[in-house]
Design a protein around this motif. Structure first.
Motif, PDB file in Angstrom:
ATOM      1  N   GLU A  89       5.054 -20.692  -0.123  1.00  0.00           N
ATOM      2  CA  GLU A  89       4.842 -19.781   1.000  1.00  0.00           C
ATOM      3  C   GLU A  89       5.640 -18.484   0.815  1.00  0.00           C
ATOM      4  OE1 GLU A  89       4.481 -20.881   5.609  1.00  0.00           O
ATOM      5  OE2 GLU A  89       6.466 -21.221   4.760  1.00  0.00           O
ATOM      6  N   TYR A  90       6.859 -18.601   0.321  1.00  0.00           N
ATOM      7  CA  TYR A  90       7.694 -17.424   0.084  1.00  0.00           C
ATOM      8  C   TYR A  90       7.093 -16.538  -1.007  1.00  0.00           C
ATOM      9  CZ  TYR A  90      11.808 -14.568  -0.770  1.00  0.00           C
ATOM     10  OH  TYR A  90      12.658 -13.506  -0.918  1.00  0.00           O
ATOM     11  N   MET A  91       6.497 -17.140  -2.041  1.00  0.00           N
ATOM     12  CA  MET A  91       5.865 -16.336  -3.096  1.00  0.00           C
ATOM     13  C   MET A  91       4.670 -15.560  -2.548  1.00  0.00           C
ATOM     14  SD  MET A  91       6.160 -18.405  -6.665  1.00  0.00           S
ATOM     15  CE  MET A  91       5.737 -20.049  -6.160  1.00  0.00           C
ATOM     16  N   PHE A  92       3.877 -16.174  -1.683  1.00  0.00           N
ATOM     17  CA  PHE A  92       2.787 -15.442  -1.036  1.00  0.00           C
ATOM     18  C   PHE A  92       3.341 -14.297  -0.185  1.00  0.00           C
ATOM     19  CE2 PHE A  92      -0.073 -19.076  -1.894  1.00  0.00           C
ATOM     20  CZ  PHE A  92      -1.189 -18.372  -2.305  1.00  0.00           C
ATOM     21  N   ASP A  93       4.454 -14.537   0.509  1.00  0.00           N
ATOM     22  CA  ASP A  93       5.066 -13.481   1.323  1.00  0.00           C
ATOM     23  C   ASP A  93       5.521 -12.304   0.464  1.00  0.00           C
ATOM     24  OD1 ASP A  93       4.628 -15.004   3.566  1.00  0.00           O
ATOM     25  OD2 ASP A  93       6.696 -15.726   3.724  1.00  0.00           O
ATOM     26  N   VAL A  94       6.078 -12.602  -0.704  1.00  0.00           N
ATOM     27  CA  VAL A  94       6.507 -11.530  -1.616  1.00  0.00           C
ATOM     28  C   VAL A  94       5.302 -10.688  -2.037  1.00  0.00           C
ATOM     29  CG1 VAL A  94       7.413 -11.076  -3.939  1.00  0.00           C
ATOM     30  CG2 VAL A  94       8.563 -12.705  -2.455  1.00  0.00           C
ATOM     31  N   ILE A  95       4.204 -11.342  -2.350  1.00  0.00           N
ATOM     32  CA  ILE A  95       2.997 -10.623  -2.770  1.00  0.00           C
ATOM     33  C   ILE A  95       2.461  -9.768  -1.635  1.00  0.00           C
ATOM     34  CG2 ILE A  95       0.597 -10.917  -3.500  1.00  0.00           C
ATOM     35  CD1 ILE A  95       1.590 -13.465  -5.012  1.00  0.00           C
ATOM     36  N   TRP A  96       2.371 -10.336  -0.436  1.00  0.00           N
ATOM     37  CA  TRP A  96       1.820  -9.576   0.695  1.00  0.00           C
ATOM     38  C   TRP A  96       2.728  -8.421   1.097  1.00  0.00           C
ATOM     39  CZ3 TRP A  96       0.738 -14.792   3.467  1.00  0.00           C
ATOM     40  CH2 TRP A  96      -0.417 -15.354   2.934  1.00  0.00           C
ATOM     41  N   MET A  97       4.037  -8.603   1.030  1.00  0.00           N
ATOM     42  CA  MET A  97       4.951  -7.497   1.359  1.00  0.00           C
ATOM     43  C   MET A  97       4.840  -6.388   0.308  1.00  0.00           C
ATOM     44  SD  MET A  97       6.318  -7.964   4.222  1.00  0.00           S
ATOM     45  CE  MET A  97       7.583  -6.739   4.195  1.00  0.00           C
ATOM     46  N   THR A  98       4.617  -6.754  -0.935  1.00  0.00           N
ATOM     47  CA  THR A  98       4.420  -5.744  -1.968  1.00  0.00           C
ATOM     48  C   THR A  98       3.131  -4.971  -1.718  1.00  0.00           C
ATOM     49  OG1 THR A  98       5.606  -7.135  -3.544  1.00  0.00           O
ATOM     50  CG2 THR A  98       4.279  -5.345  -4.452  1.00  0.00           C
ATOM     51  N   TRP A  99       2.066  -5.672  -1.336  1.00  0.00           N
ATOM     52  CA  TRP A  99       0.818  -4.985  -1.003  1.00  0.00           C
ATOM     53  C   TRP A  99       1.020  -4.017   0.162  1.00  0.00           C
ATOM     54  CZ3 TRP A  99      -3.257  -9.503  -0.610  1.00  0.00           C
ATOM     55  CH2 TRP A  99      -3.492 -10.016  -1.872  1.00  0.00           C
ATOM     56  N   ALA A 100       1.713  -4.482   1.206  1.00  0.00           N
ATOM     57  CA  ALA A 100       1.964  -3.621   2.371  1.00  0.00           C
ATOM     58  C   ALA A 100       2.785  -2.407   1.965  1.00  0.00           C
ATOM     59  CB  ALA A 100       2.675  -4.410   3.465  1.00  0.00           C
ATOM     60  N   SER A 101       3.776  -2.606   1.100  1.00  0.00           N
ATOM     61  CA  SER A 101       4.591  -1.483   0.635  1.00  0.00           C
ATOM     62  C   SER A 101       3.766  -0.487  -0.171  1.00  0.00           C
ATOM     63  CB  SER A 101       5.749  -1.990  -0.229  1.00  0.00           C
ATOM     64  OG  SER A 101       6.613  -2.788   0.530  1.00  0.00           O
ATOM     65  N   VAL A 102       2.877  -0.976  -1.018  1.00  0.00           N
ATOM     66  CA  VAL A 102       2.020  -0.091  -1.817  1.00  0.00           C
ATOM     67  C   VAL A 102       1.115   0.730  -0.901  1.00  0.00           C
ATOM     68  CG1 VAL A 102       0.134  -0.044  -3.500  1.00  0.00           C
ATOM     69  CG2 VAL A 102       2.132  -1.465  -3.921  1.00  0.00           C
ATOM     70  N   VAL A 103       0.553   0.097   0.125  1.00  0.00           N
ATOM     71  CA  VAL A 103      -0.295   0.829   1.063  1.00  0.00           C
ATOM     72  C   VAL A 103       0.522   1.883   1.813  1.00  0.00           C
ATOM     73  CG1 VAL A 103      -1.657   0.599   3.180  1.00  0.00           C
ATOM     74  CG2 VAL A 103      -1.998  -1.000   1.304  1.00  0.00           C
ATOM     75  N   LEU A 104       1.739   1.538   2.222  1.00  0.00           N
ATOM     76  CA  LEU A 104       2.594   2.521   2.894  1.00  0.00           C
ATOM     77  C   LEU A 104       2.981   3.664   1.960  1.00  0.00           C
ATOM     78  CD1 LEU A 104       4.924   0.332   5.125  1.00  0.00           C
ATOM     79  CD2 LEU A 104       3.056   1.812   5.830  1.00  0.00           C
ATOM     80  N   VAL A 105       3.179   3.363   0.687  1.00  0.00           N
ATOM     81  CA  VAL A 105       3.478   4.419  -0.284  1.00  0.00           C
ATOM     82  C   VAL A 105       2.285   5.354  -0.418  1.00  0.00           C
ATOM     83  CG1 VAL A 105       3.877   4.843  -2.752  1.00  0.00           C
ATOM     84  CG2 VAL A 105       5.245   3.151  -1.550  1.00  0.00           C
ATOM     85  N   ILE A 106       1.083   4.795  -0.432  1.00  0.00           N
ATOM     86  CA  ILE A 106      -0.119   5.630  -0.507  1.00  0.00           C
ATOM     87  C   ILE A 106      -0.199   6.542   0.716  1.00  0.00           C
ATOM     88  CG2 ILE A 106      -2.640   5.576  -0.404  1.00  0.00           C
ATOM     89  CD1 ILE A 106      -2.508   3.006  -2.108  1.00  0.00           C
ATOM     90  N   LEU A 107       0.077   5.982   1.895  1.00  0.00           N
ATOM     91  CA  LEU A 107      -0.087   6.744   3.137  1.00  0.00           C
ATOM     92  C   LEU A 107       1.072   7.698   3.417  1.00  0.00           C
ATOM     93  CD1 LEU A 107      -1.461   3.936   5.472  1.00  0.00           C
ATOM     94  CD2 LEU A 107      -2.752   5.739   4.313  1.00  0.00           C
TER      95      LEU A 107
END
Length: 161
Positions: A89-107
């Motif tokens: 579950e923690y590994m999935f959280d790391v992946i999803w937080m990275t995705w959210a960070s990438v989207v925030l970097v784009i925006l």
């Protein structure tokens, strides 16, 4: 009955991994398209902060992907349960937080990587609470309650006394 459970887990794992890889492909492609075509973002930060996500994705892929015998097409291993709590579950959280960070970097620019700081902070919090629980359990094993009377010998010795 057990074979059905293995097949269900294999099907759920394959679907989860397909969704995971599709999401990673979409988010990372959008980042590179945006970076090279519209506005420059830090690729060094992207590489450094995406490495944990890629490692987690590789571990989930290697442990969760069902394995089949190529000659008979029979399932050899259904893979680990990817819906299990804990480290998975923690590994999935790391992946999803990275995705959210990438989207925030784009925006919003490179300041979006600050969201990624939640990942190690949460890991430190969970590790500290786990360490505190382990210390508490270790301290309780050596202690007996004060009001408990010590038991003298076995039943035969107590009858003889």
């Amino acid at each position: 009955m057990a074979q059905k459970a293995r097949k269900d887990r294999a099907k759920a794992n394959a679907a989860a991994l397909t969704n995971l890889h599709t999401g990673t492909l979409i988010v990372n492609t959008l980042f590179f398209l945006f970076t090279f075509l519209i506005k420059k973002r830090s690729i060094l930060l992207y590489v450094i902060l995406s490495i944990p996500s890629f490692i987690c994705e590789y571990i989930l892929e290697s442990s969760g992907r069902p394995k089949y015998n190529p000659s008979t097409n029979a399932m050899q291993n259904a893979g680990e349960d990817l819906s299990a709590p804990g480290l998975t579950e923690y590994m999935f959280d790391v992946i999803w937080m990275t995705w959210a960070s990438v989207v925030l970097v784009i925006l919003f620019g490179n300041w979006g990587w600050l969201l990624w700081s939640v990942v190690p902070a949460y890991g430190i919090f969970k590790g500290y609470s786990l360490l505190g629980a382990a210390r508490g359990m270790a301290g309780m094993q050596g202690q007996q309650p004060d009001n408990a009377a010590p038991v003298a010998g076995n039943r035969k010795q107590r009858r003889a006394a």
